[in-house]
Design a protein around this motif. Structure first.
Motif, PDB file in Angstrom:
ATOM      1  N   GLU A  54      -1.431   5.724 -11.446  1.00 59.48           N
ATOM      2  CA  GLU A  54      -1.095   7.198 -11.284  1.00 59.48           C
ATOM      3  C   GLU A  54      -0.479   7.340 -10.016  1.00 59.48           C
ATOM      4  OE1 GLU A  54      -4.067  10.061 -12.474  1.00 59.48           O
ATOM      5  OE2 GLU A  54      -4.853  10.268 -10.118  1.00 59.48           O
ATOM      6  N   VAL A  55       0.388   8.421  -9.899  1.00 59.01           N
ATOM      7  CA  VAL A  55       1.026   8.886  -8.660  1.00 59.01           C
ATOM      8  C   VAL A  55       0.863  10.342  -8.431  1.00 59.01           C
ATOM      9  CG1 VAL A  55       3.244   8.482  -9.396  1.00 59.01           C
ATOM     10  CG2 VAL A  55       2.669   8.584  -6.576  1.00 59.01           C
ATOM     11  N   ILE A  56       0.635  10.925  -7.413  1.00 60.78           N
ATOM     12  CA  ILE A  56       0.642  12.440  -7.203  1.00 60.78           C
ATOM     13  C   ILE A  56       1.849  12.620  -6.225  1.00 60.78           C
ATOM     14  CG2 ILE A  56      -0.287  14.281  -6.138  1.00 60.78           C
ATOM     15  CD1 ILE A  56      -2.866  13.044  -6.813  1.00 60.78           C
ATOM     16  N   ARG A  77       2.241  -6.236  -7.694  1.00 63.75           N
ATOM     17  CA  ARG A  77       3.412  -6.188  -7.013  1.00 63.75           C
ATOM     18  C   ARG A  77       4.294  -4.944  -7.266  1.00 63.75           C
ATOM     19  NH1 ARG A  77       4.949 -12.664  -7.512  1.00 63.75           N
ATOM     20  NH2 ARG A  77       3.122 -13.279  -6.249  1.00 63.75           N
ATOM     21  N   LEU A  78       3.836  -3.884  -6.495  1.00 58.65           N
ATOM     22  CA  LEU A  78       4.624  -2.661  -7.029  1.00 58.65           C
ATOM     23  C   LEU A  78       5.291  -2.045  -5.613  1.00 58.65           C
ATOM     24  CD1 LEU A  78       4.672  -0.043  -8.762  1.00 58.65           C
ATOM     25  CD2 LEU A  78       2.872   1.072  -7.586  1.00 58.65           C
ATOM     26  N   TYR A  79       6.523  -1.739  -5.982  1.00 58.76           N
ATOM     27  CA  TYR A  79       7.377  -1.258  -4.946  1.00 58.76           C
ATOM     28  C   TYR A  79       7.837   0.427  -5.420  1.00 58.76           C
ATOM     29  CZ  TYR A  79       7.690  -5.786  -3.146  1.00 58.76           C
ATOM     30  OH  TYR A  79       7.323  -7.103  -2.572  1.00 58.76           O
ATOM     31  N   ASN A 101       0.850  -1.229  -0.048  1.00 55.82           N
ATOM     32  CA  ASN A 101       0.060   0.029  -0.174  1.00 55.82           C
ATOM     33  C   ASN A 101       0.755   1.243   0.094  1.00 55.82           C
ATOM     34  OD1 ASN A 101      -2.831  -0.589   0.444  1.00 55.82           O
ATOM     35  ND2 ASN A 101      -2.062  -1.992   1.600  1.00 55.82           N
ATOM     36  N   GLN A 102       2.109   1.045  -0.256  1.00 54.32           N
ATOM     37  CA  GLN A 102       3.102   2.330  -0.446  1.00 54.32           C
ATOM     38  C   GLN A 102       3.305   3.218   0.557  1.00 54.32           C
ATOM     39  OE1 GLN A 102       4.698   1.701  -3.349  1.00 54.32           O
ATOM     40  NE2 GLN A 102       3.044  -0.072  -3.580  1.00 54.32           N
ATOM     41  N   VAL A 103       3.283   2.619   2.020  1.00 52.50           N
ATOM     42  CA  VAL A 103       3.480   3.210   3.001  1.00 52.50           C
ATOM     43  C   VAL A 103       4.863   3.623   3.220  1.00 52.50           C
ATOM     44  CG1 VAL A 103       2.938   3.428   5.575  1.00 52.50           C
ATOM     45  CG2 VAL A 103       1.204   2.561   4.156  1.00 52.50           C
ATOM     46  N   ASP A 163      -6.015   4.296  -3.925  1.00 50.43           N
ATOM     47  CA  ASP A 163      -6.283   3.448  -2.625  1.00 50.43           C
ATOM     48  C   ASP A 163      -6.021   2.258  -2.971  1.00 50.43           C
ATOM     49  OD1 ASP A 163      -6.757   5.487  -1.315  1.00 50.43           O
ATOM     50  OD2 ASP A 163      -8.803   5.587  -1.032  1.00 50.43           O
ATOM     51  N   ASP A 164      -6.307   1.753  -4.423  1.00 56.06           N
ATOM     52  CA  ASP A 164      -6.482   0.370  -4.831  1.00 56.06           C
ATOM     53  C   ASP A 164      -5.095  -0.168  -5.234  1.00 56.06           C
ATOM     54  OD1 ASP A 164      -6.290   1.639  -7.034  1.00 56.06           O
ATOM     55  OD2 ASP A 164      -7.814   0.727  -8.194  1.00 56.06           O
ATOM     56  N   VAL A 165      -4.028   0.742  -5.021  1.00 56.70           N
ATOM     57  CA  VAL A 165      -2.603   0.294  -5.560  1.00 56.70           C
ATOM     58  C   VAL A 165      -2.355  -1.149  -5.399  1.00 56.70           C
ATOM     59  CG1 VAL A 165      -1.521   1.152  -3.690  1.00 56.70           C
ATOM     60  CG2 VAL A 165      -0.341   1.059  -6.032  1.00 56.70           C
ATOM     61  N   ALA A 166      -2.573  -1.635  -4.108  1.00 60.20           N
ATOM     62  CA  ALA A 166      -2.178  -2.949  -3.632  1.00 60.20           C
ATOM     63  C   ALA A 166      -2.926  -4.195  -4.193  1.00 60.20           C
ATOM     64  CB  ALA A 166      -2.530  -3.294  -2.120  1.00 60.20           C
ATOM     65  N   GLN A 167      -4.073  -3.776  -4.906  1.00 61.02           N
ATOM     66  CA  GLN A 167      -4.689  -4.924  -5.737  1.00 61.02           C
ATOM     67  C   GLN A 167      -4.304  -4.818  -7.141  1.00 61.02           C
ATOM     68  OE1 GLN A 167      -6.848  -2.706  -3.364  1.00 61.02           O
ATOM     69  NE2 GLN A 167      -6.166  -4.666  -1.989  1.00 61.02           N
TER      70      GLN A 167
END
Length: 735
Positions: free
Chosen positions: A661-663, A633-635, A514-516, A626-630
């Motif tokens: 997309e990423v802000i 496998r993104l890091y 979840n990119q925390v 919010d749905d990035v984890a679904q």
């Protein structure tokens, strides 16, 4: 499709080699510095394979190996004696080869790193330590427990004899010799010895907790290097690698000759009468005894292994690097706390074996986020700019460029910025072919084209060393909770230690997916380097605004308690998942801990959810959907620069493409291509509040590397171009 594109592009262009100037750690903190270094990285950012001497090594072998390292764009190599070596270790021939390797390294612009052992694990010097200091092995390595209803005849290895009377264990060691044949409930603790091995000259492994063993190891190993290479320590000889030194006995509880005296000095009670509690869950304080024992062993390993080596390397201008068997966490038998051991290394390291991606098991290798985040966290906390990974061992002869890139990108994005390929041998004769291939040498058909991956990872390593990596969320690690439950051999999921480790692994993996942005905290590191500054928790050079207490943290140490109490009273924020911890230093303290975690500033949460992360764990410098984890496998990693930030996104999936997309905080974006070394403008749109919106599409094993600037970059034109690109030369004829 993407895999074919990668390999095809590798076979078209050749980027010329690295600088041969004296080795200095570059500071890259601006776009101009980044652009220049990225195009042609200095040698300290380039890969440094193990240069394995595993035959009757000759100078001609050194010539060939060093020239091959230069050819593939390596910046260094670690002299590593290994299985099959015929040249006598630390002999005149050995030192002659070392001098020659250094001479060739200077000519070719390749650093020559040292390796502290003949084989592995470190400590025996191939058996020379045991030969010179018999007490390093012949006093025993552990204690085994024998239960007896009738007391047998005593033998020399029976070290402690206890008799149970009611709920107490009485030490009858002194009179036991005259009690043979008596009946009762007896516990006999016998000295046990590790098995001899040819790799250590026919001796058992050392007991490194014995006084003076590490000093003897250094005394045997290092004077020759000082004499023959010492004038280049800190320059062409940057440092020395230690490999998997451990305190793991074959069976039983780790022991050394002055353990009982030192333990009582530390904890104020006699360990002898508590020994059964290391083996059985008996009495009401077995958790405390085990906790105290493991904490004590950690402190002795620091004192008798880590501190002597750190003091030696500091005084001789060497960087201490290497790794432990960190994948075995939370089992404390190799090292009770791996993160604490990293603090002593100038370049903390890990290894990644094999090529099976597994993000679920807490003792996995490739895919195990926890083990990489541990070493990255300590490096950031200690202010160490470099982190190392021994990589690719055991991946197999069929390992290809796609797999190498995939695994390399993954460790880069998680914070590793010095890749050590396992390994470049001088020989592959006979059984040497079975020594954890893949290997990196001219015998492989793909070798003439490996240079492009070498250049590629040099650029990514430079990028992941530029600027600073700062997180303001701190996740406490339940290492000391696992200490209370560990019994040698009982370490599988289902036993309590697995029930502590697996949920923690799942939390770390979920935070990553979840990119925390977070760091992991060892309680031992906190005790040594922690403080509270206002409403922030500080570990040496890093400051944290939020502290996470995971659900399986049953125990906290007294120092952690004191820090949290001050932190909360100053307005700090703690997220407590699950139940309140029950133990302080292994002793039950429910009332005290309930009072601590009832303080203002503590947020009680049942589980980690998207809503929890959005409310408590987001960074306004970067935001994903919010749905990035679904999506796969993104890091990512984000590094702060003086004029912006560097952001790397990585898709580690083997077959699926990820898009989204990423802000990002900033004004403009530039894409840096690690294959070519060049930069181009990257499309972005304003997102308001000083941020831009960037779209990404990442093929399998793909990455995107952006430099997000704080100012507008109009009609960007790179200031550094390659003018010497040329087709790949054919392989030269080799014997």
């Amino acid at each position: 499709m993407k895999k074919i594109v990668i390999i095809a592009s590798l076979a078209i262009w050749c980027v010329m080699g690295s600088s041969c100037t004296e080795n200095q750690e570059n500071t890259v903190s601006t776009l101009g510095e980044f652009e220049k270094e990225f195009a042609d990285p200095s040698r300290e950012y380039r890969t440094a394979p193990f240069l394995v001497w595993n035959s009757d090594t000759k100078k001609s072998d050194i010539d060939q190996a060093m020239e091959e390292l230069k050819r593939i764009g390596a910046g260094g190599g670690f002299i590593h004696p290994r299985m099959g070596m015929i040249t006598e270790y630390l002999s005149d021939d050995w030192w002659d080869l070392c001098e020659y390797t250094l001479e060739r390294g200077k000519e070719l612009g390749i650093d020559v790193w040292l390796y502290d052992e003949n084989g592995f694990p470190s400590g025996p010097a191939g058996g020379l330590t045991q030969e010179a200091m018999p007490e390093s092995y012949n006093q025993g390595h552990s204690l085994g427990m024998i239960r007896a209803d009738t007391l047998p005849e005593m033998n020399k290895d029976y070290t402690v004899v206890l008799q149970k009377e009611g709920t107490q264990y009485v030490d009858i060691t002194e009179q036991a010799a005259g009690m043979a044949g008596q009946t009762g409930e007896f516990y006999i603790f016998e000295k046990l010895y590790m098995k001899p091995s040819a790799r250590w000259g026919g001796f058992p492994y050392i007991n490194m907790l014995m006084p003076g063993v590490t000093e003897k190891f250094i005394e045997i190993t290092m004077p020759g290097y000082e004499k023959h290479m010492g004038k280049d320590f800190g320059g062409w000889v940057p440092g020395i690698f230690t490999d998997e030194p451990h305190i793991r006995p074959d069976v039983g509880a780790t022991w050394f000759t002055d353990i009982f005296e030192r333990f009582e000095e530390r904890w104020g009670y006699d360990l002898k009468t508590q020994l059964p509690k290391l083996f059985d869950e008996v009495g009401d304080d077995w958790r405390k005894i085990r906790h105290n024992y493991r904490k004590f062993l950690l402190e002795i390993k620091e004192e008798r292994w880590a501190k002597p080596w750190r003091e030696y390397t500091d005084s001789h201008n060497l960087k201490w690097t290497g790794h432990y068997w960190e994948h075995s966490w939370p089992n404390p038998h190799v090292s009770p706390d791996y993160m604490m051991m990293y603090t002593y290394h100038h370049v903390p390291g890990i290894d990644i074996l094999f090529n099976q991606y597994d993000e679920k098991r807490y003792q996995a290798q490739f895919g195990n986020v926890r083990s990489v985040r541990e070493v990255q966290s300590v490096s950031d906390q200690m202010g160490y700019p470099r982190t190392l990974c021994e990589i690719y061992a055991g991946a197999g002869w069929e390992f290809d460029f796609f797999g190498m890139k995939r695994q390399g990108d993954w460790i880069n994005v998680l914070g590793i910025n010095l890749l050590v390929q396992h390994y470049t041998p001088v020989s592959l004769k006979g059984v040497r072919k079975l020594d954890y291939p893949e290997v990196f040498s001219y015998q492989l058909p793909w070798w003439p084209w490996y240079k492009y991956l070498g250049e590629y990872h040099a650029r990514l390593s430079m990028a992941m060393a530029a600027g600073e990596h700062k997180n303001d969320i701190l996740l406490l690690q339940p290492t000391t909770s696992a200490w209370m439950y560990y019994i040698r051999g009982e370490n599988k999921v289902g036993h309590r230690i697995g029930e502590i480790a697996q949920p923690f692994q799942e939390m770390v993996t979920a935070l990553e997916a979840n990119q925390v942005e977070y760091d992991i905290a060892s309680e031992a590191v906190m005790a040594a380097y922690g403080s509270v500054i206002g409403d922030q928790f500080r570990i040496n050079q890093r400051y944290y605004k939020t502290v996470i207490v995971p659900s399986t943290m049953e125990n906290i140490n007294r120092s952690t308690y004191d820090f949290l109490q001050t932190y909360l009273s100053n307005g700090g924020k703690v997220l407590l998942f699950g139940n309140i911890p029950s133990y302080l230093e292994g002793a039950e303290a429910k009332a005290e801990l309930e009072a601590l975690f009832s303080a203002k500033g503590v947020v009680r949460l049942p589980e980690l959810t998207i809503d929890v992360m959005n409310q408590h764990l987001r960074n306004d410098q970067i935001r994903f959907a919010d749905d990035v984890a679904q999506k796969g496998r993104l890091y990512h990693q984000r590094r702060e620069m003086k004029d912006g930030q560097v952001v790397m996104l990585n898709n580690v999936h083997e077959t699926e493409t990820i898009s989204g997309e990423v802000i990002l905080a900033g004004t403009d974006a530039l894409r840096f291509d690690a294959m070519t070394g060049q930069a181009t403008a990257y499309p972005s749109t304003p997102a308001g509040d000083g941020k831009i919106r960037v779209n990404y599409e990442l093929y399998p094993a793909d990455h995107l590397l952006l430099y997000v600037t704080n100012r507008k970059v109009d009609a960007y034109t790179p200031t550094v171009f390659y003018t010497d690109l040329q087709p790949v030369p054919p392989p030269r004829k080799l014997p």
